[in-house]
Design a protein around this motif. Sequence first.
Motif, short mmCIF file in Angstrom:
data_model
loop_
_atom_site.label_atom_id
_atom_site.label_comp_id
_atom_site.label_asym_id
_atom_site.label_seq_id
_atom_site.Cartn_x
_atom_site.Cartn_y
_atom_site.Cartn_z
N ASP A 124 42.98 39.78 55.66
CA ASP A 124 44.27 40.45 55.71
C ASP A 124 45.41 39.59 55.18
O ASP A 124 46.58 39.94 55.32
CB ASP A 124 44.56 40.91 57.13
CG ASP A 124 43.58 42.00 57.57
OD1 ASP A 124 43.41 42.97 56.82
OD2 ASP A 124 42.96 41.85 58.64
N ALA A 125 45.06 38.49 54.53
CA ALA A 125 46.08 37.67 53.88
C ALA A 125 46.47 38.30 52.55
O ALA A 125 45.64 38.92 51.87
CB ALA A 125 45.56 36.26 53.66
N PRO A 126 47.73 38.13 52.13
CA PRO A 126 48.10 38.60 50.78
C PRO A 126 47.27 37.89 49.72
O PRO A 126 46.99 36.69 49.84
CB PRO A 126 49.58 38.21 50.69
CG PRO A 126 50.05 38.07 52.10
CD PRO A 126 48.87 37.57 52.86
N VAL A 127 46.90 38.64 48.70
CA VAL A 127 46.16 38.03 47.59
C VAL A 127 46.97 36.89 46.99
O VAL A 127 46.42 35.87 46.54
CB VAL A 127 45.82 39.09 46.54
CG1 VAL A 127 45.20 38.45 45.30
CG2 VAL A 127 44.88 40.14 47.12
N ALA A 128 48.30 37.03 47.01
CA ALA A 128 49.17 36.01 46.43
C ALA A 128 49.07 34.67 47.15
O ALA A 128 49.44 33.63 46.59
CB ALA A 128 50.61 36.49 46.43
N LYS A 129 48.55 34.66 48.35
CA LYS A 129 48.32 33.38 49.05
C LYS A 129 47.34 32.53 48.27
O LYS A 129 47.44 31.29 48.25
CB LYS A 129 47.79 33.66 50.46
CG LYS A 129 47.40 32.40 51.23
CD LYS A 129 46.85 32.75 52.61
CE LYS A 129 46.40 31.49 53.35
NZ LYS A 129 45.85 31.81 54.70
N TYR A 130 46.38 33.19 47.62
CA TYR A 130 45.35 32.48 46.86
C TYR A 130 45.63 32.53 45.36
O TYR A 130 45.22 31.62 44.63
CB TYR A 130 43.98 33.09 47.16
CG TYR A 130 43.71 33.20 48.64
CD1 TYR A 130 43.38 32.09 49.39
CD2 TYR A 130 43.81 34.44 49.30
CE1 TYR A 130 43.14 32.18 50.76
CE2 TYR A 130 43.58 34.54 50.66
CZ TYR A 130 43.25 33.41 51.39
OH TYR A 130 43.03 33.51 52.73
N LEU A 131 46.30 33.59 44.92
CA LEU A 131 46.62 33.76 43.50
C LEU A 131 48.13 34.03 43.38
O LEU A 131 48.56 35.19 43.25
CB LEU A 131 45.83 34.93 42.90
CG LEU A 131 44.31 34.90 43.07
CD1 LEU A 131 43.67 36.17 42.50
CD2 LEU A 131 43.72 33.66 42.42
N PRO A 132 48.94 33.00 43.45
CA PRO A 132 50.40 33.19 43.46
C PRO A 132 50.92 33.95 42.25
O PRO A 132 51.97 34.62 42.34
CB PRO A 132 50.93 31.74 43.46
CG PRO A 132 49.82 30.91 43.99
CD PRO A 132 48.56 31.58 43.54
N GLU A 133 50.21 33.90 41.12
CA GLU A 133 50.68 34.58 39.91
C GLU A 133 50.74 36.09 40.07
O GLU A 133 51.40 36.78 39.29
CB GLU A 133 49.80 34.21 38.71
CG GLU A 133 48.33 34.55 38.87
CD GLU A 133 47.48 33.43 39.45
OE1 GLU A 133 46.38 33.20 38.95
OE2 GLU A 133 47.95 32.79 40.42
N LEU A 134 50.06 36.63 41.09
CA LEU A 134 50.10 38.08 41.34
C LEU A 134 51.15 38.47 42.38
O LEU A 134 51.25 39.64 42.74
CB LEU A 134 48.71 38.57 41.79
CG LEU A 134 47.56 38.39 40.81
CD1 LEU A 134 46.29 39.03 41.35
CD2 LEU A 134 47.90 38.96 39.44
N GLY A 135 51.94 37.52 42.81
CA GLY A 135 52.88 37.79 43.90
C GLY A 135 54.05 38.67 43.53
O GLY A 135 54.69 39.24 44.42
N ASP A 136 54.36 38.78 42.24
CA ASP A 136 55.53 39.55 41.84
C ASP A 136 55.18 40.89 41.19
O ASP A 136 56.04 41.51 40.55
CB ASP A 136 56.39 38.73 40.87
CG ASP A 136 56.97 37.48 41.54
OD1 ASP A 136 57.30 37.55 42.74
OD2 ASP A 136 57.08 36.44 40.85
N MET A 137 53.95 41.35 41.32
CA MET A 137 53.58 42.62 40.70
C MET A 137 54.34 43.78 41.34
O MET A 137 54.45 43.86 42.57
CB MET A 137 52.07 42.86 40.82
CG MET A 137 51.23 41.91 40.00
SD MET A 137 49.45 42.33 40.04
CE MET A 137 49.42 43.72 38.88
#
Length: 664
Positions: A124-137
């Motif tokens: 249930d962690a944000p994917v951006a925790k592991y892939l920060p480049e997807l944090g601003d989609m």
Amino acid sequence: MKHIASLWTILVALCLSGSAFADELGTPGDAKSLGFSAQRLARIAPWYQARFDAFPPSEGLVPGAVVAIAKDGKLAFLQAIGFQDRAKTIPMKTNSIFWIASMSKPVTSVAAMILVDEGKLDLDAPVAKYLPELGDMQVALQRTDSATGKTEYGLDLPKRPMTVRDLLRHTSGLIYPELDFAFPERGLAEASADFGIRAIHMLYGWKGVWRREKTLADFVSSLAGLPLAHQPGEVHEYGWSVDVLGRVVEVVSGQSFDQFLQSRVFEPLHMVDTGFYVPEEKLDRLVDSPMPERPPIWDVTKPAKLFSGGGGLVSTAPDYLRFCQMLLNGGELDGVRVLTAQAVKAMTTNALPPDVRIFGGDEVGGRAGTTFGLGFGIRTSPVSSWIPGAIGSFSWAGYWGTYFWVDPAEKLIGVQMIQAVPGSKARQALVSLGINHLVYGALTVPAPFATPAAPAIVSPETLADYAGTYDFGGSVSPGDRQGLADGKNGWLGIEAFVAMEQEGLRINKPDPGGSAAKAGVTAGDLITELDDTPLKGLALADVMARLRGPANTTIKMKIVHRGHDGASDLSVVRAARRVNTVQLRLRVEQGRLVAEAAGAWPILEFENGKATPLVATSGNEFTVDDDDHTRIAFVRDAAGKVSGLILNPGPWEQKAAVVAPGPN
């Protein structure tokens, strides 16, 4: 020396015992002891061969298959059929290697759950925790002016971040570029008019995010510049989610994705021929592409740089059978634990919230009688489903026709390996899930405990009453309870071709022979009301329940036809449908009652074109001299008219209704 000798003896014994255990999935056992009829399992190869004969390689089909069946942890059936090349010069082998395409997704899902088990990955962690480049989609937004009908597109902020769980269950908002594959000649505006927000699929295709020369890291960076098609968690739509999940595995584990799979899945499970490419020494076992050339992105003859967890793996039927057996065993095989039992249970349990919308495809949702877990489609409704199997069975298929299913209730696994061009008639003929019907139809029925009754004499008039055609619906085995095709189940011809949208039910491709199409329903139409009930906000399962009803009854619709602004009224009469059903045809022949299969699938020992004599044991009960000691009891209605029959009355009974009385 004595200690060394003793140690050597122990090691040899352990090796021998381990080898014997592993051989339970390597060498076919006795079919009868595993609950199968060998005679009925023998129907499988001719079924495939008939389709290879009907569709030459020019139709986009490699004329060969490998089928593996396991039950109770033992191999029951493993057979290579036909050829592994289009030219029909190389016989298929049981260990021939296939591109399994989307059957890679369950493997990637298992890889992620290994890290969840170890506490290294949070579902249930944000994917951006592991892939920060997807944090601003951002999320693609569509607004339609009800007065003008004009549609505007824009971007919106996500209501919440996409999570790792979203990747596993395809609720991330990431999608596939489907439309540019399906309609390459069509423009964005026309695609948008037909499919609304599906215009974004064109953008995904035009962006060129998927290139063989890229790495998973490059691929994820390319995705970052695209909008999500849906708000995370709100819509289940098949897409790039599992490929992104593969990159998550790389980041969390510190290994390249191929190395992680090799060390944590393939080696422990002895999947010796599974990977992202076929090494040179194994190329003689690689099954041809059904097209003259395999698309370069899927050229599996060279080492890959892009490790596609969504579709890049090659494998064999024996290898994938071992993977499935591990799942059926609750995460363990041959004494080696890959996953915890809790992880397997989470993966094979419904993971979709009740209000989630199902978008695209016909493998998941109320119309297919299935839901989705963390990596698998899961059977939920035998009435809606068009395949046999117990509730809770889980499965998935590959783009070129590979397919597997696991039935925990029967402790049964099936693997089908074929290669056929998607969308071709040949693929449709082979992925009609005939293998499910043939395998479940081969399960034996436990013999009755009571001593069979002595033969009885039945009058010619009574025998004549029993002549006719009896329909079992889609059910081929007593363990399956698919809906009975008795005229009570109506059919509109749109059920398998719909998607639930916010304002109603979108029709993607109605069956041209269906009653809805004949009444004027076309692709792109939007149904907003059924029998005066607005569909806005309803779940697909609720809408499907309203579509279904007795044959020859009328359903009223409010429908917005494609290209029109306002809704119009439409009434459609449900038709009786008896396609792909299981039937027995009975007739009187030389003073005795005989039966033969007459539907799409055989049932028990009954075959199409083969008259099986029935022996009367009373005025309305008969037996068959076969391996199942089959018993038949006829049923009459309140007026005394024959209305149906029951095969093997009791816990394993199968019921059929008369659909055509009298000689046929």
